[in-house]
Design an enzyme around this catalytic site. Structure first.
Site, PDB file in Angstrom:
ATOM      1  NE  ARG A  72       0.665  -0.386  -1.145  1.00 46.78           N
ATOM      2  CZ  ARG A  72       0.491   0.469  -2.160  1.00 46.78           C
ATOM      3  NH1 ARG A  72      -0.334   0.189  -3.155  1.00 46.78           N
ATOM      4  NH2 ARG A  72       1.163   1.584  -2.223  1.00 46.78           N
ATOM      5  CB  SER A 107       4.750   0.735   4.410  1.00 47.46           C
ATOM      6  OG  SER A 107       5.374   1.736   3.662  1.00 47.46           O
ATOM      7  CD  GLU A 146       1.681  -2.177   2.528  1.00 46.39           C
ATOM      8  OE1 GLU A 146       1.344  -1.025   2.857  1.00 46.39           O
ATOM      9  OE2 GLU A 146       2.516  -2.418   1.639  1.00 46.39           O
TER      10      GLU A 146
END
Ligand SMILES: Cc1cc2nc3c(=O)[nH]c(=O)nc-3n(C[C@H](O)[C@H](O)[C@H](O)COP(=O)(O)OP(=O)(O)OC[C@H]3O[C@@H](n4cnc5c(N)ncnc54)[C@H](O)[C@@H]3O)c2cc1C
Length: 303
Positions: A176, A226, A296
């Site tokens: 990520r 998420s 995130e």
């Protein structure tokens, strides 16, 4: 934002694409967020370069918006310029096994073009609701696939309007993240390298993944996917569930009952509710399992 900037922006971009006090709730999948002082829909590289040169010279704050699907904007808004890439930036073209795609094109649209051309390798991305730009910055991924596997090269613009080209290695893709996250480069477009495949199997794979998403994810409520990164050796959703937080609510923000890794907006959440719930989850998981959960989701503006 200065009047001089608005005047300049309206010389670079057609007037109707330069908005003042634009509610960011309209541009994020969380459906929350106050107004951006200035919101510009940029149509091509020439406009982008002109704007960037000025913004850099007078040191104004700016933010590049993709599809807002990994973004939490504060209720008090953003005192800066949001640049949204559209038109030329949303073009997609296929040549052999390569797809050249603009930063503003949606992953779903690109994956669909790949399928139409019987190209395999992008099935994993068909259900991720972001743009190519956002996906490259985040190295978006799902179901064992990630952007790193299919990127051949990326063209970016720096703050002075200069264009550079990065190959896959220079992009330093990680979990990520990439070399351009937190760096002042703007993705313009990318060349993706896929492989020849069978259209029927590609379609079947995409459908199978879409079913999995619908079964496991709370797609019926606004969210940013998420909320937390996967901590090494654990799953964020499982830790949150085991900390007893399934369905836990602060105002209109809730730990999803379907998938504890998602914080959802039950309809009337504020950005402050979501931000508070993120901290509450972090504290409870830390206290219970001594694991630090890192968001995130990217935050922007004043809360
Ligand atoms: C229901 C749902 C499911 C999701 N599932 C997944 C999943 O399976 N896997 C996954 O990885 N993510 C998932 N996400 C999160 C999100 O879709 C991805 O992170 C996506 O890559 C973000 O793209 P975006 O265009 O929306 O970026 P934004 O949220 O608009 O921006 C994200 C970051 O990218 C930067 N950025 C955007 N465009 C550019 C550009 N052209 N140049 C430079 N910087 C840029 C922004 O400044 C910001 O820092 C999901 C989200 C939702 C709502």
């Amino acid at each position: 934002m200065t009047t001089a900037f608005f005047e300049y922006a309206r010389q670079c971009v057609p007037e109707e694409f330069v908005l003042e006090q634009e509610p960011m709730a309209k541009h994020t999948t969380f459906r929350v967020g106050g107004a951006a002082d200035c919101f510009i829909t940029v149509q091509n590289e020439e406009q982008l370069a002109k704007l960037l040169v000025y913004i850099t010279k007078v040191e104004l704050p700016y933010f590049i918006l993709g599809n807002g699907s990994n973004l939490l904007v504060g209720d008090k808004g953003y005192q800066g310029i949001v640049l949204h890439l559209a038109e030329d930036f949303a073009k997609i073209s296929v040549e052999g096994t390569r797809i050249t795609v603009g930063a503003g094109a949606l992953l779903s649209q690109t994956a669909k073009m790949a399928k139409e051309a019987s190209l395999t390798g992008m099935e994993f991305a068909s259900g991720i609701p972001g743009t190519i730009g956002g996906a490259l910055v985040m190295n978006a991924g799902a179901y064992d696939g990630e952007m790193k596997q299919i990127v051949r090269s990326v063209r970016v613009m720096d703050q002075n309007g200069e264009v550079l080209e990065f190959d896959n290695e220079t992009m330093e893709f990680g979990y990520r993240t990439s070399a351009i996250k937190n760096r002042p480069y703007i993705v313009l477009d990318a060349v993706l390298e896929l492989a020849e495949g069978d259209k029927t199997s590609i379609t079947a794979k995409m459908e199978e993944l879409a079913v999995q998403r619908r079964e496991k994810q709370p797609l019926e409520f606004p969210s940013a996917g998420s909320t937390f990164k996967r901590p090494e050796g654990y799953f964020a959703g499982k830790l949150i569930m085991d900390a007893g937080m399934r369905g836990y609510r602060i105002g209109g923000a809730q730990v999803s009952e379907k998938h504890c890794g998602f914080i959802v907006n039950r309809g009337d959440a504020t950005a402050a509710d979501i931000a508070e719930l993120i901290v509450e989850v972090q504290e409870r998981v830390k206290a219970r399992f001594d694991v630090k959960l890192e968001p995130e989701v990217i935050t922007l503006g004043d809360f």
